[in-house]
Design a protein around this motif. Structure first.
Motif, short mmCIF file in Angstrom:
data_model
loop_
_atom_site.label_atom_id
_atom_site.label_comp_id
_atom_site.label_asym_id
_atom_site.label_seq_id
_atom_site.Cartn_x
_atom_site.Cartn_y
_atom_site.Cartn_z
N PHE A 352 0.83 -1.21 0.00
CA PHE A 352 0.00 0.00 0.00
C PHE A 352 0.86 1.26 0.00
CE2 PHE A 352 -1.87 3.51 2.32
CZ PHE A 352 -2.99 3.76 1.55
N ARG A 356 0.75 4.23 -2.68
CA ARG A 356 0.48 5.62 -2.28
C ARG A 356 1.60 6.55 -2.75
NH1 ARG A 356 2.43 8.86 0.95
NH2 ARG A 356 3.78 7.27 1.87
N ALA A 375 -5.03 -0.63 -6.12
CA ALA A 375 -5.55 -1.23 -4.89
C ALA A 375 -6.60 -2.28 -5.20
CB ALA A 375 -6.13 -0.13 -4.00
N GLY A 379 -5.36 -6.11 -4.92
CA GLY A 379 -6.02 -6.71 -3.75
C GLY A 379 -6.87 -7.91 -4.12
N ILE A 393 -7.08 -7.70 3.81
CA ILE A 393 -7.28 -6.59 2.88
C ILE A 393 -8.15 -5.51 3.55
CG2 ILE A 393 -8.28 -5.89 0.68
CD1 ILE A 393 -5.76 -7.43 0.30
N ILE A 394 -9.17 -5.96 4.28
CA ILE A 394 -10.05 -5.00 4.97
C ILE A 394 -9.28 -4.26 6.06
CG2 ILE A 394 -12.12 -4.79 6.39
CD1 ILE A 394 -13.22 -7.25 4.96
N GLY A 397 -6.83 -1.85 4.52
CA GLY A 397 -7.57 -0.75 3.89
C GLY A 397 -8.07 0.25 4.91
N ILE A 401 -6.73 4.12 4.97
CA ILE A 401 -7.66 5.22 4.72
C ILE A 401 -7.68 6.20 5.89
CG2 ILE A 401 -10.09 5.81 4.41
CD1 ILE A 401 -10.40 3.23 2.82
#
Length: 498
Positions: A352, A356, A375, A379, A393-394, A397, A401
């Motif tokens: 990630f 970014r 993503a 993912g 992944i959740i 994420g 975020i």
């Protein structure tokens, strides 16, 4: 020692010698322009003007420097230096400075001014003819607001000081110029409000600035790393902003601002930890909505650094703390995944951060598409290939975020996220708790110019907490933050609704 500190011969009364001296100093610099001219009524009055190409307003130079001297008609014989007559009676420039300091003349030429030499005079005039092209005033990309001013600082020091002066129209606003870098000779300016500023902080800032030893200062970060209290800390102890209204508000609270020519970023000291969660919108929107937004940013900080660590601790060491249906769901999702949970989290967090950083460095249109598609595609492909589990992944994420909500703490969040992750992988929830306790102790020990960065959280009295976790109405905030300002009272406060 650098060339800027070398001893050079001074000016003489001979114009040709002075011209050769300046030309020898700027040898091999083809941007230096030498313009020789004389009075049309007295050819004995010879002049030579030096300036840097493209840094001078040619119209100002021709109409305010050359034309007045050429057309001036002497009414009687001049006794003494003709340069005094030029400075007091002829020159139309808004700024005229007479000097014989050759180093000062060199700095004037490279900064966009015109240096005027006159025959028979051992001094020269520095004339303000600056006319370089600067970027227009626009809203900073990283500090956009829903309401409020849309102006942001530019790379021109004088323009930035003007933007600040428009907001603080008082004689108490003070400016102190300084020069940074033995070779770049970059101009800077210390700004503060007399009677409000903490004199100890101001004196400490000047003391630390005196220790700046680099030969160049191209951005305020060059200086920030010299003056900060904890140079190895991931949490910053020196504030920065590109908004004039933010600088004005901080000066009203007793802080000191440092401007630097060539950059739109302004440093402010001292810097408190709570400032990372404050936004300009907090003071331009209704205090109810502003308070909710600030609480969300504070909550997001803890979610950003804690989510991967807590997930690894619960799934690795404390499965009994999870509801049975949730634990079964996680176990089924992890079937066939070859990596341990901690390594899985580490890999996904690194991926990630790569996405970014790539999106931030790419052009805006491509960067946004790259971040979203990268993503989603990576993912989903990783889950289908059983390289990582869907719950991971959740978790990643959510952590990513919420971390984007507090970009001022971006570096600290990344470091703390990985640190807590490894502690949780080693000791479970005990490691996470020890890590959070260590973070709290570390923050309590940090100082910014002698002032604890969490002073507002530890201060006694309700008045000190009215702009901390929430933003109280203006008529409630009677006093300025403790230990920051010499004058604690906000004049005119306390007149709100009953």
């Amino acid at each position: 020692m650098g060339e800027t500190n070398s001893v050079r011969p001074g000016l003489t009364a001979d114009l040709n010698s002075n011209v050769k001296l300046i030309q020898s100093i700027f040898k091999d610099d083809e941007t230096l322009i030498a313009r020789s001219f004389e009075s049309q009524f007295d050819p004995s009055i010879q002049c030579c003007a030096f300036y840097t190409d493209s840094m001078v307003n040619n119209k100002l130079f021709n109409e305010d420097v050359v034309k007045p001297i050429q057309e001036y008609r002497l009414k009687r014989h001049i006794s003494g230096n003709f340069i005094d007559v030029i400075a007091k009676k002829i020159m139309l420039s808004d700024s005229v400075d007479k000097t014989s300091d050759i180093n000062k003349l060199i700095q004037a030429i490279v900064y966009g001014d015109t240096v005027l030499l006159v025959s028979g005079c051992s001094e020269a005039l520095i004339l303000n003819t600056k006319g370089w092209i600067i970027r227009g005033i626009a809203e900073p990309e990283d500090e956009k607001v829903l309401r409020g001013p849309r102006e942001g600082f530019t790379e021109a020091l004088l323009v930035n000081l003007t933007l600040l002066r428009r907001r603080l129209r008082t004689a108490d606003l003070k400016f102190r110029y300084r020069t940074f870098g033995t070779r770049t000779q970059t101009k800077g300016c210390i700004c503060y409000l007399e009677g409000v500023v903490n004199k100890d902080v101001l004196a400490e800032l000047e003391k630390r600035l005196d220790k700046f030893t680099l030969d160049g200062a191209l951005d305020v970060n060059y200086i920030s790393e010299f003056i900060c209290d904890a140079p190895y800390s991931p949490v910053r102890t020196v504030g920065s902003t590109e908004r004039p209204d933010v600088v004005a508000a901080k000066l009203l609270e007793g802080r000191v601002a440092l401007f630097l020519d060539g950059t739109p970023v302004v440093l402010t000291v001292p810097h408190l930890f709570v400032e990372h969660f404050q936004s300009s919108d907090d003071y331009y929107l209704n205090y109810f909505f502003a308070s909710i937004g600030r609480l969300l940013r504070i909550l997001s900080f803890f979610i950003a650094i804690s989510t991967p660590a807590v997930y690894v601790a619960l799934t690795t060491f404390h499965q009994e703390m999870l509801p049975t249906p949730l634990l079964m769901s996680i176990a089924m999702a992890r079937q066939g995944v070859p990596l341990p949970t901690v390594l899985e989290a580490f890999v996904m967090l690194v991926v990630f951060e790569i996405l970014r950083e790539t999106g931030a460095r790419m052009p805006s249109s491509i960067g946004q598409a790259l971040g979203i598609l990268g993503a989603l595609v990576i993912g989903q492909a990783a889950v289908d290939a059983k390289l990582v589990s869907a719950p991971m992944i959740i978790v990643v994420g959510i952590s990513a975020i919420t971390g984007l909500l507090i970009m001022r703490l971006k570096g600290a969040i990344i470091i703390l996220r990985f640190l807590l992750l490894f502690l949780s992988a080693a000791m479970g929830m005990y490691g996470y708790i020890f890590g959070m306790m260590g973070l709290l102790i570390y923050l309590l020990s940090l100082r910014s110019f002698g002032i604890p960065i969490v002073i507002s959280a530890s201060a006694e009295g309700l008045q000190e907490k009215k702009d901390l976790y929430v933003r109280a109405p203006w008529w409630f905030m009677v006093n300025r933050p403790g230990s920051l300002a010499a004058d604690r009272k906000r004049s005119g406060s306390g007149g709100g609704p009953e």
